[in-house]
Motif scaffolding. Sequence first.
Motif, PDB file in Angstrom:
ATOM      1  N   ASN A  99       0.825  -1.198   0.000  1.00 47.30           N
ATOM      2  CA  ASN A  99       0.000   0.000   0.000  1.00 47.30           C
ATOM      3  C   ASN A  99       0.867   1.259   0.000  1.00 47.30           C
ATOM      4  N   ARG A 100       1.917   1.243   0.753  1.00 45.79           N
ATOM      5  CA  ARG A 100       2.742   2.445   0.934  1.00 45.79           C
ATOM      6  C   ARG A 100       3.806   2.563  -0.156  1.00 45.79           C
ATOM      7  N   GLN A 101       3.950   3.765  -0.667  1.00 48.23           N
ATOM      8  CA  GLN A 101       4.939   4.024  -1.721  1.00 48.23           C
ATOM      9  C   GLN A 101       6.354   3.780  -1.216  1.00 48.23           C
ATOM     10  N   GLU A 102       6.599   4.069   0.070  1.00 50.20           N
ATOM     11  CA  GLU A 102       7.935   3.848   0.631  1.00 50.20           C
ATOM     12  C   GLU A 102       8.343   2.379   0.511  1.00 50.20           C
ATOM     13  N   ILE A 103       7.395   1.473   0.731  1.00 48.55           N
ATOM     14  CA  ILE A 103       7.687   0.040   0.612  1.00 48.55           C
ATOM     15  C   ILE A 103       7.938  -0.315  -0.850  1.00 48.55           C
ATOM     16  N   LYS A 104       7.161   0.265  -1.747  1.00 48.36           N
ATOM     17  CA  LYS A 104       7.379   0.013  -3.175  1.00 48.36           C
ATOM     18  C   LYS A 104       8.748   0.546  -3.623  1.00 48.36           C
ATOM     19  N   ASP A 105       9.120   1.739  -3.137  1.00 45.51           N
ATOM     20  CA  ASP A 105      10.430   2.303  -3.478  1.00 45.51           C
ATOM     21  C   ASP A 105      11.561   1.426  -2.939  1.00 45.51           C
ATOM     22  N   LEU A 106      11.422   1.000  -1.684  1.00 43.76           N
ATOM     23  CA  LEU A 106      12.420   0.116  -1.091  1.00 43.76           C
ATOM     24  C   LEU A 106      12.505  -1.186  -1.870  1.00 43.76           C
ATOM     25  N   SER A 107      11.368  -1.736  -2.236  1.00 44.14           N
ATOM     26  CA  SER A 107      11.337  -2.988  -2.989  1.00 44.14           C
ATOM     27  C   SER A 107      12.064  -2.853  -4.318  1.00 44.14           C
ATOM     28  N   GLN A 108      11.854  -1.745  -5.011  1.00 47.37           N
ATOM     29  CA  GLN A 108      12.542  -1.524  -6.285  1.00 47.37           C
ATOM     30  C   GLN A 108      14.048  -1.443  -6.075  1.00 47.37           C
ATOM     31  N   ALA A 109      14.472  -0.766  -5.001  1.00 46.93           N
ATOM     32  CA  ALA A 109      15.901  -0.667  -4.696  1.00 46.93           C
ATOM     33  C   ALA A 109      16.484  -2.045  -4.369  1.00 46.93           C
ATOM     34  N   ILE A 110      15.733  -2.856  -3.635  1.00 47.52           N
ATOM     35  CA  ILE A 110      16.178  -4.208  -3.298  1.00 47.52           C
ATOM     36  C   ILE A 110      16.340  -5.036  -4.567  1.00 47.52           C
ATOM     37  N   ILE A 111      15.345  -4.982  -5.447  1.00 43.66           N
ATOM     38  CA  ILE A 111      15.404  -5.743  -6.695  1.00 43.66           C
ATOM     39  C   ILE A 111      16.635  -5.352  -7.499  1.00 43.66           C
ATOM     40  N   SER A 112      16.859  -4.066  -7.638  1.00 44.00           N
ATOM     41  CA  SER A 112      17.996  -3.582  -8.420  1.00 44.00           C
ATOM     42  C   SER A 112      19.328  -4.034  -7.814  1.00 44.00           C
ATOM     43  N   ALA A 113      19.489  -3.829  -6.517  1.00 44.64           N
ATOM     44  CA  ALA A 113      20.750  -4.179  -5.852  1.00 44.64           C
ATOM     45  C   ALA A 113      20.980  -5.689  -5.851  1.00 44.64           C
ATOM     46  N   GLN A 114      19.943  -6.445  -5.520  1.00 44.66           N
ATOM     47  CA  GLN A 114      20.105  -7.893  -5.408  1.00 44.66           C
ATOM     48  C   GLN A 114      20.369  -8.529  -6.774  1.00 44.66           C
ATOM     49  N   LYS A 115      19.710  -8.049  -7.813  1.00 41.50           N
ATOM     50  CA  LYS A 115      19.959  -8.598  -9.151  1.00 41.50           C
ATOM     51  C   LYS A 115      21.388  -8.300  -9.607  1.00 41.50           C
ATOM     52  N   THR A 116      21.882  -7.111  -9.283  1.00 39.08           N
ATOM     53  CA  THR A 116      23.264  -6.766  -9.612  1.00 39.08           C
ATOM     54  C   THR A 116      24.228  -7.713  -8.898  1.00 39.08           C
ATOM     55  N   GLU A 117      23.966  -7.961  -7.619  1.00 36.29           N
ATOM     56  CA  GLU A 117      24.832  -8.850  -6.848  1.00 36.29           C
ATOM     57  C   GLU A 117      24.718 -10.300  -7.320  1.00 36.29           C
ATOM     58  N   ILE A 118      23.517 -10.735  -7.692  1.00 37.77           N
ATOM     59  CA  ILE A 118      23.340 -12.097  -8.226  1.00 37.77           C
ATOM     60  C   ILE A 118      24.171 -12.267  -9.496  1.00 37.77           C
ATOM     61  N   THR A 119      24.124 -11.280 -10.374  1.00 32.25           N
ATOM     62  CA  THR A 119      24.910 -11.325 -11.618  1.00 32.25           C
ATOM     63  C   THR A 119      26.398 -11.418 -11.297  1.00 32.25           C
ATOM     64  N   GLN A 120      26.861 -10.608 -10.339  1.00 29.56           N
ATOM     65  CA  GLN A 120      28.279 -10.621  -9.959  1.00 29.56           C
ATOM     66  C   GLN A 120      28.681 -11.974  -9.381  1.00 29.56           C
ATOM     67  N   MET A 121      27.861 -12.513  -8.487  1.00 28.15           N
ATOM     68  CA  MET A 121      28.195 -13.798  -7.861  1.00 28.15           C
ATOM     69  C   MET A 121      28.174 -14.946  -8.876  1.00 28.15           C
ATOM     70  N   ASN A 122      27.211 -14.935  -9.805  1.00 29.62           N
ATOM     71  CA  ASN A 122      27.184 -15.952 -10.862  1.00 29.62           C
ATOM     72  C   ASN A 122      28.430 -15.856 -11.742  1.00 29.62           C
ATOM     73  N   SER A 123      28.854 -14.643 -12.013  1.00 29.38           N
ATOM     74  CA  SER A 123      30.056 -14.426 -12.819  1.00 29.38           C
ATOM     75  C   SER A 123      31.280 -15.010 -12.109  1.00 29.38           C
ATOM     76  N   TRP A 124      31.399 -14.729 -10.811  1.00 31.30           N
ATOM     77  CA  TRP A 124      32.511 -15.281 -10.042  1.00 31.30           C
ATOM     78  C   TRP A 124      32.474 -16.809 -10.028  1.00 31.30           C
ATOM     79  N   LEU A 125      31.280 -17.361  -9.815  1.00 28.57           N
ATOM     80  CA  LEU A 125      31.161 -18.826  -9.799  1.00 28.57           C
ATOM     81  C   LEU A 125      31.653 -19.432 -11.105  1.00 28.57           C
ATOM     82  N   SER A 126      31.235 -18.861 -12.237  1.00 25.66           N
ATOM     83  CA  SER A 126      31.638 -19.470 -13.508  1.00 25.66           C
ATOM     84  C   SER A 126      33.105 -19.157 -13.820  1.00 25.66           C
TER      85      SER A 126
END
Length: 130
Positions: A99-126
Motif C-alpha cells: 500500500n505504501r509508496q515507501e515500501i514500493k520504493d524500497l522494494s525496487q531498490a532491493i530488486i535492483s541491488a540484489q539482481k546486480t549482486e546475483i549477476t556478480q556472484m554468478n560471474s565469479w562462480l563461472s
Amino acid sequence: MNKELLYGIGGLIIGLVIMLVIQNNNQPMRDNQQRMMGENEMHNDIMHSESSMDSSMEHMTDALKGKTGDEFDQAFLTEMIVHHEGAVAMAELALQNANRQEIKDLSQAIISAQKTEITQMNSWLSEWYK
C-alpha cells in the motif's frame, strides 16, 4: 531435489506468506471482533513467516559449516544467490501488493541491488569454479 531448488521454493513460500499478510492487512474489518481476529491471524502469519525464514537461514549457514577456502567460497556464493533470489521474489510481491509508496520504493531498490549482486556472484562462480 537439490538445495538451491529447495531454498528457492522456501523463498517463494515466504513471499506468498508475506503477500497474504499484506492482503489481510488491507482488508476492511466489519467490527472490533473481526478486527481482533484478523490481527491475531496476521500475527500468526508473521510468526510462521519468521519461523520459516529462521529455518531457511539456518539451512544456508549449515551448508557453510566445516568448509574453508575454495569449498567455502563456492558454497557461500551459491547460498547467497539463493538468498538474494528469495529477496527479489519478496520485493516483487511487495511492488504488486504494498500500500505504501515507501515500501514500493524500497522494494525496487532491493530488486535492483540484489539482481546486480546475483549477476556478480554468478560471474565469479563461472569464472572461478567452471
